[in-house]
Write a protein that holds these residues in place. Structure first.
Motif, PDB file in Angstrom:
ATOM      1  N   GLY A 148      -8.823 -47.107 -37.003  1.00 37.94           N
ATOM      2  CA  GLY A 148      -9.256 -46.253 -38.105  1.00 37.94           C
ATOM      3  C   GLY A 148      -8.235 -45.212 -38.502  1.00 37.94           C
ATOM      4  O   GLY A 148      -8.574 -44.201 -39.112  1.00 37.94           O
ATOM      5  N   LYS A 149      -6.979 -45.456 -38.164  1.00 38.30           N
ATOM      6  CA  LYS A 149      -5.926 -44.490 -38.466  1.00 38.30           C
ATOM      7  C   LYS A 149      -5.120 -44.889 -39.695  1.00 38.30           C
ATOM      8  O   LYS A 149      -4.156 -44.219 -40.056  1.00 38.30           O
ATOM      9  CB  LYS A 149      -4.988 -44.342 -37.265  1.00 38.30           C
ATOM     10  N   LEU A 150      -5.495 -45.998 -40.319  1.00 36.71           N
ATOM     11  CA  LEU A 150      -4.731 -46.471 -41.469  1.00 36.71           C
ATOM     12  C   LEU A 150      -5.640 -47.312 -42.336  1.00 36.71           C
ATOM     13  O   LEU A 150      -6.275 -48.260 -41.860  1.00 36.71           O
ATOM     14  CB  LEU A 150      -3.534 -47.315 -40.995  1.00 36.71           C
ATOM     15  N   SER A 151      -5.711 -46.953 -43.599  1.00 34.96           N
ATOM     16  CA  SER A 151      -6.502 -47.757 -44.522  1.00 34.96           C
ATOM     17  C   SER A 151      -5.624 -48.796 -45.210  1.00 34.96           C
ATOM     18  O   SER A 151      -5.936 -49.976 -45.249  1.00 34.96           O
ATOM     19  CB  SER A 151      -7.176 -46.863 -45.574  1.00 34.96           C
ATOM     20  N   GLU A 152      -4.500 -48.381 -45.733  1.00 38.83           N
ATOM     21  CA  GLU A 152      -3.575 -49.298 -46.395  1.00 38.83           C
ATOM     22  C   GLU A 152      -2.194 -48.681 -46.399  1.00 38.83           C
ATOM     23  O   GLU A 152      -2.037 -47.495 -46.694  1.00 38.83           O
ATOM     24  CB  GLU A 152      -4.023 -49.592 -47.839  1.00 38.83           C
ATOM     25  N   VAL A 153      -1.183 -49.467 -46.066  1.00 33.30           N
ATOM     26  CA  VAL A 153       0.188 -48.979 -46.067  1.00 33.30           C
ATOM     27  C   VAL A 153       0.657 -48.876 -47.517  1.00 33.30           C
ATOM     28  O   VAL A 153       0.546 -49.850 -48.274  1.00 33.30           O
ATOM     29  CB  VAL A 153       1.114 -49.936 -45.292  1.00 33.30           C
ATOM     30  N   PRO A 154       1.150 -47.713 -47.952  1.00 29.73           N
ATOM     31  CA  PRO A 154       1.679 -47.632 -49.308  1.00 29.73           C
ATOM     32  C   PRO A 154       2.770 -48.681 -49.515  1.00 29.73           C
ATOM     33  O   PRO A 154       3.563 -48.963 -48.608  1.00 29.73           O
ATOM     34  CB  PRO A 154       2.255 -46.205 -49.377  1.00 29.73           C
ATOM     35  N   LEU A 155       2.812 -49.253 -50.693  1.00 30.57           N
ATOM     36  CA  LEU A 155       3.757 -50.333 -50.955  1.00 30.57           C
ATOM     37  C   LEU A 155       5.188 -49.898 -50.706  1.00 30.57           C
ATOM     38  O   LEU A 155       5.975 -50.624 -50.098  1.00 30.57           O
ATOM     39  CB  LEU A 155       3.586 -50.830 -52.398  1.00 30.57           C
ATOM     40  N   ARG A 156       5.546 -48.694 -51.171  1.00 33.36           N
ATOM     41  CA  ARG A 156       6.928 -48.271 -50.978  1.00 33.36           C
ATOM     42  C   ARG A 156       7.271 -48.122 -49.503  1.00 33.36           C
ATOM     43  O   ARG A 156       8.395 -48.382 -49.093  1.00 33.36           O
ATOM     44  CB  ARG A 156       7.190 -46.955 -51.719  1.00 33.36           C
ATOM     45  N   GLU A 157       6.270 -47.727 -48.679  1.00 34.27           N
ATOM     46  CA  GLU A 157       6.527 -47.604 -47.241  1.00 34.27           C
ATOM     47  C   GLU A 157       6.701 -48.978 -46.614  1.00 34.27           C
ATOM     48  O   GLU A 157       7.555 -49.182 -45.753  1.00 34.27           O
ATOM     49  CB  GLU A 157       5.384 -46.847 -46.584  1.00 34.27           C
ATOM     50  N   ARG A 158       5.906 -49.933 -47.040  1.00 32.32           N
ATOM     51  CA  ARG A 158       6.035 -51.296 -46.525  1.00 32.32           C
ATOM     52  C   ARG A 158       7.408 -51.866 -46.881  1.00 32.32           C
ATOM     53  O   ARG A 158       8.076 -52.477 -46.038  1.00 32.32           O
ATOM     54  CB  ARG A 158       4.933 -52.187 -47.098  1.00 32.32           C
ATOM     55  N   VAL A 159       7.825 -51.675 -48.136  1.00 32.64           N
ATOM     56  CA  VAL A 159       9.128 -52.207 -48.544  1.00 32.64           C
ATOM     57  C   VAL A 159      10.241 -51.560 -47.732  1.00 32.64           C
ATOM     58  O   VAL A 159      11.182 -52.227 -47.284  1.00 32.64           O
ATOM     59  CB  VAL A 159       9.353 -51.989 -50.054  1.00 32.64           C
ATOM     60  N   TRP A 160      10.146 -50.244 -47.529  1.00 31.41           N
ATOM     61  CA  TRP A 160      11.190 -49.579 -46.755  1.00 31.41           C
ATOM     62  C   TRP A 160      11.235 -50.096 -45.327  1.00 31.41           C
ATOM     63  O   TRP A 160      12.315 -50.334 -44.777  1.00 31.41           O
ATOM     64  CB  TRP A 160      10.974 -48.067 -46.759  1.00 31.41           C
ATOM     65  N   GLN A 161      10.081 -50.279 -44.695  1.00 29.47           N
ATOM     66  CA  GLN A 161      10.076 -50.784 -43.329  1.00 29.47           C
ATOM     67  C   GLN A 161      10.645 -52.197 -43.265  1.00 29.47           C
ATOM     68  O   GLN A 161      11.362 -52.552 -42.322  1.00 29.47           O
ATOM     69  CB  GLN A 161       8.655 -50.748 -42.757  1.00 29.47           C
ATOM     70  N   GLN A 162      10.351 -53.021 -44.263  1.00 26.62           N
ATOM     71  CA  GLN A 162      10.932 -54.362 -44.298  1.00 26.62           C
ATOM     72  C   GLN A 162      12.449 -54.290 -44.446  1.00 26.62           C
ATOM     73  O   GLN A 162      13.185 -55.052 -43.814  1.00 26.62           O
ATOM     74  CB  GLN A 162      10.329 -55.169 -45.456  1.00 26.62           C
TER      75      GLN A 162
END
Length: 759
Positions: free
Chosen positions: A108-122
């Motif tokens: 319950g610590k995350l609802s959805e990863v912001p798209l820009r954060e996902r792209v940066w992590q990738q």
């Protein structure tokens, strides 16, 4: 200049880093038709495992969940089902992003990863490294920008199929923007096996481009990469880059021979939508990956023709036949290996062969050699280049022949290395019949803002500095001379500079104005000091009386308990893309309250820069990642690093600012907590001591452990009134101290420079 990390060429260039990166052969033509079932039989792709194991560090997990890194460490210790490391080291492990996301959602610590954060992590976790990932992403985003239907077509298939189709369509986009494939072209088309590991990243980047635009998405990712590697690059901040482009004036052909990440060319590039048919941007850098990144960011941000090359500029000039309208350059400083032995008879040394220790003068002459007659070169130079004895003959010849037009000393902190007041040299290539210029402009911009000392890192003070410098330069260009403006600017006859030293440092000819501004202003300072001392005397606290005997046994609560009960909320300040005190996510121009502001009791002294590295252009180009909390009247702000004891109640003068790095903002519920009561008890020395933790060289305050007595709101307000009076008394003492220092310094300066009489 010496820098930590790789030797640098240009504004943000590690010299010859990864010499083989960015090289390869163009793949065979891949047919766009045929069943996908044949993909696995092709040896070039069958041996590549499609990666979907993007790795993320503990810092990345903290950013995803919006917590501190200490919380991530606690989760690892307390939860047996926390994902196991898949890479990294024992001290800095990395985890699979997909597993981390699944665990955070399950907790319950995350609802959805912001798209820009996902792209940066990738991008950051790309198996070939973030540099290669940025190159692939830039190529894909250029395809999205220029030929979006083609992107939709090639992305509508499997990753393996897309990797096969992309090289041909990418080449069809790169050729009209960067020229046909050749050894000189900085951006090569990646092969299909190289693109396969990037397929998930490219799809995500395209979705981000649909939200933000291709250019903005790329600037966001590049800015994050530069922030994550601050020691690897020496960047040209946006303010100096814009100033240099403005000094060069309108130009259709611009060259940066040490382009780094392209900050200067980006400042000179025409904005999209304008007539850019004749605009050409040329760059060169010894690092192949940075030459390619520069080309991609320029092509994504402008419709101008872009030509960048990867080679050592002084030894292997890729633009030897160019006659540019303007040259902008932030050359490497103090480079002893610039080619002194190999280039002794090079025709570029029209003004003299530079000594081995004068690499900056070699770059200055290279810039002049690549200009058309009458063209302008603007270089960022170390202050030593204006006065070293080994360069005096070249400086003298630049003066005699009218090539040197201005030397502008910037405030220290304007650009790295931040401890030096760097100079901007404005040079102009003399025409065959052009008369030599009789005077040279010298500007000491450290006092450009209303005659007051300016720190180059003060973003609020930079626009007045830039405006004052440009105004002085344009008046000098119009009239051929400039009357002295004490402590700021004057034009000096060339003959007056041609002495044994040929010292061009503006500080030698422009002594600073008296600190108090002259006798009249010193009288005003003295009057203000007298009034402030009277006020401080009136605000002196009354005599202290013993407290009630049971005060030491009052029941206590902590800030953490109050936060859980909803009596207050806790917000943490962040570091923005300057790497200093700006708040992450704050829109450009938003005031930022720094740790120093809280300790000194001053108004916000910083402003949030654009999201990209400071050189990167307009604020509207890049989105704020997450809007930070802004201060409101009644908030309490306190520093948590370094052991300083302070807690400040926000008033109207500090409202609306974003808290910077090292600050925590507490927002009390007025129905439960009095803000002055809260701030006063948070400043207790014993309170700080029990809530602080210590490393070997630093101290950190755990705000949640700070204690307050449990009192009624009426009792809190009684304490709050006393704390408010103490704060007013403290402010008066601070102001008196500043005015007294200004008066003393001004009197010393006035007596020594003759502006104040000794009687």
């Amino acid at each position: 200049m010496t820098t930590s990390g790789p030797t640098r060429q240009g504004n943000g260039t590690p010299r010859a880093r990864h010499a083989t990166e960015g090289r390869g052969e163009k793949p065979d033509t891949i047919e766009a038709t045929g069943p996908d079932t044949t993909e696995a039989t092709r040896p070039d792709l069958a041996e590549v495992t499609p990666p979907d194991v993007t790795e993320v560090t503990a810092a990345g997990i903290a950013r995803l969940a919006g917590v501190g890194r200490a919380a991530v460490s606690n989760w690892r210790r307390r939860h047996a089902d926390f994902p196991r490391p898949v890479g990294g080291t024992d001290t800095s492990p990395s985890f699979a992003l997909a597993e981390v996301e699944q665990w955070l959602r399950g907790q319950g610590k995350l609802s959805e990863v912001p798209l820009r954060e996902r792209v940066w992590q990738q991008l950051a976790g790309h198996p070939a490294g973030p540099g290669t990932a940025l190159l692939h992403t830039g190529c894909a985003l250029l395809l999205v920008r220029d030929r979006h239907p083609d992107w939709l077509e090639v992305s509508a298939v499997s990753d393996e199929r897309m990797a096969r189709l992309l090289p041909d369509v990418i080449e069809d986009v790169l050729t009209p923007r960067f020229g046909p494939p050749s050894a000189a072209r900085a951006v090569r088309t990646p092969a299909a096996p190289e693109l396969l590991p990037s397929a998930p990243l490219l799809r995500s980047a395209a979705r981000l481009a649909a939200e933000l635009g291709a250019h903005t998405a790329y600037e966001f990712l590049l800015g994050r990469h530069l922030d994550a590697n601050p020691r690897q690059y020496t960047l040209t901040p946006q303010g100096p880059a814009d100033l240099m482009a403005a000094l060069a004036g309108p130009a259709r052909t611009v060259l940066d021979p040490a382009c780094g990440t392209g900050a200067l060319l980006r400042a000179a590039a025409p904005r999209p939508g304008r007539d850019t048919a004749d605009h050409r941007l040329y760059g060169q850098d010894s690092a192949p990956d940075l030459a390619a990144l520069t080309a991609l960011r320029l092509a994504l941000g402008s419709d101008a023709t872009v030509r960048t090359a990867a080679a050592d500029t002084l030894r292997a000039d890729a633009h030897a036949d160019l006659a540019a309208d303007a040259v902008l350059c932030h050359p490497p400083f103090n480079d002893r290996n610039w080619g002194h032995d190999e280039l002794a008879y090079d025709p570029r040394w029209e003004y003299g062969f530079p000594a081995r220790t004068e690499s900056e003068l070699a770059w200055a002459q290279h810039a002049l050699a690549r200009l058309r007659d009458g063209g302008t070169a603007v270089l960022l130079m170390p202050p030593a280049a204006a006065s070293r004895r080994s360069g005096r003959r070249i400086r003298a010849d630049l003066l005699r022949r009218g090539a040197l037009r201005a030397v502008i000393a910037l405030p220290a902190g304007a650009a790295p290395p931040y401890n030096l007041p760097l100079h901007v040299w404005v040079l102009r290539r003399p025409g065959p019949d052009a008369p030599s210029a009789p005077e040279v402009l010298l500007v000491e911009a450290v006092q450009a803002a209303d005659g007051k000392h300016t720190d180059g890192r003060d973003r609020q003070a930079w626009p007045p500095v830039q405006d004052a410098v440009l105004d002085a330069f344009r008046r000098f260009e119009r009239d051929g001379a400039l009357a002295e403006e004490p402590g700021f600017a004057l034009s000096v006859p060339v003959l007056a500079l041609l002495d044994d030293e040929v010292d061009l440092a503006p500080a030698r000819r422009l002594p600073p104005r008296a600190a108090g501004g002259g006798a009249e202003e010193l009288r005003d300072v003295r009057a203000r000091l007298a009034d402030t001392l009277c006020l401080a005397a009136e605000l002196t606290p009354p005599g202290a009386e013993p407290g009630p005997p049971d005060a030491a046994r009052r029941p206590l609560t902590t800030v953490g308990e109050l936060a859980r009960a909803g009596a207050l909320s806790i917000h943490t300040g962040h570091t923005g893309h300057t790497g200093h005190t700006a708040a992450a996510g704050a829109a450009a121009g938003v005031p930022v309250l720094t740790e120093q502001d809280v300790l000194a009791g001053t108004a916000p002294t910083a402003t949030a820069p654009p999201l990209q590295d400071q050189p990167s252009g307009s604020a509207e180009d890049v989105p704020a990642p997450d809007a930070p909390v802004r201060t409101e009247p009644g908030d309490v702000v306190l520093p948590v690093l370094g052991g300083g004891i302070a807690a400040r109640v926000v008033d109207e003068t500090t409202a609306g600012a974003a808290p910077g790095r090292g600050l925590v903002l507490l927002r009390p519920d007025p129905a439960a907590l009095d803000c002055w009561f809260l701030a006063g008890f948070l400043r207790g020395t014993a309170n700080h001591r029990q809530a602080s933790s210590y490393a070997s060289t630093s101290a950190r305050l755990d705000v949640r452990r700070l204690q307050l007595p449990r009192l009624t709101l009426e009792q809190q307000r009684r304490y709050g009134e006393r704390f408010r009076d103490l704060a007013a008394f403290e402010d008066a003492l601070r102001l008196a101290g500043r005015l007294g220092e200004q008066l003393v310094r001004g009197m010393y300066d006035g007596l020594t420079d003759g502006s104040v009489a000794p009687e």
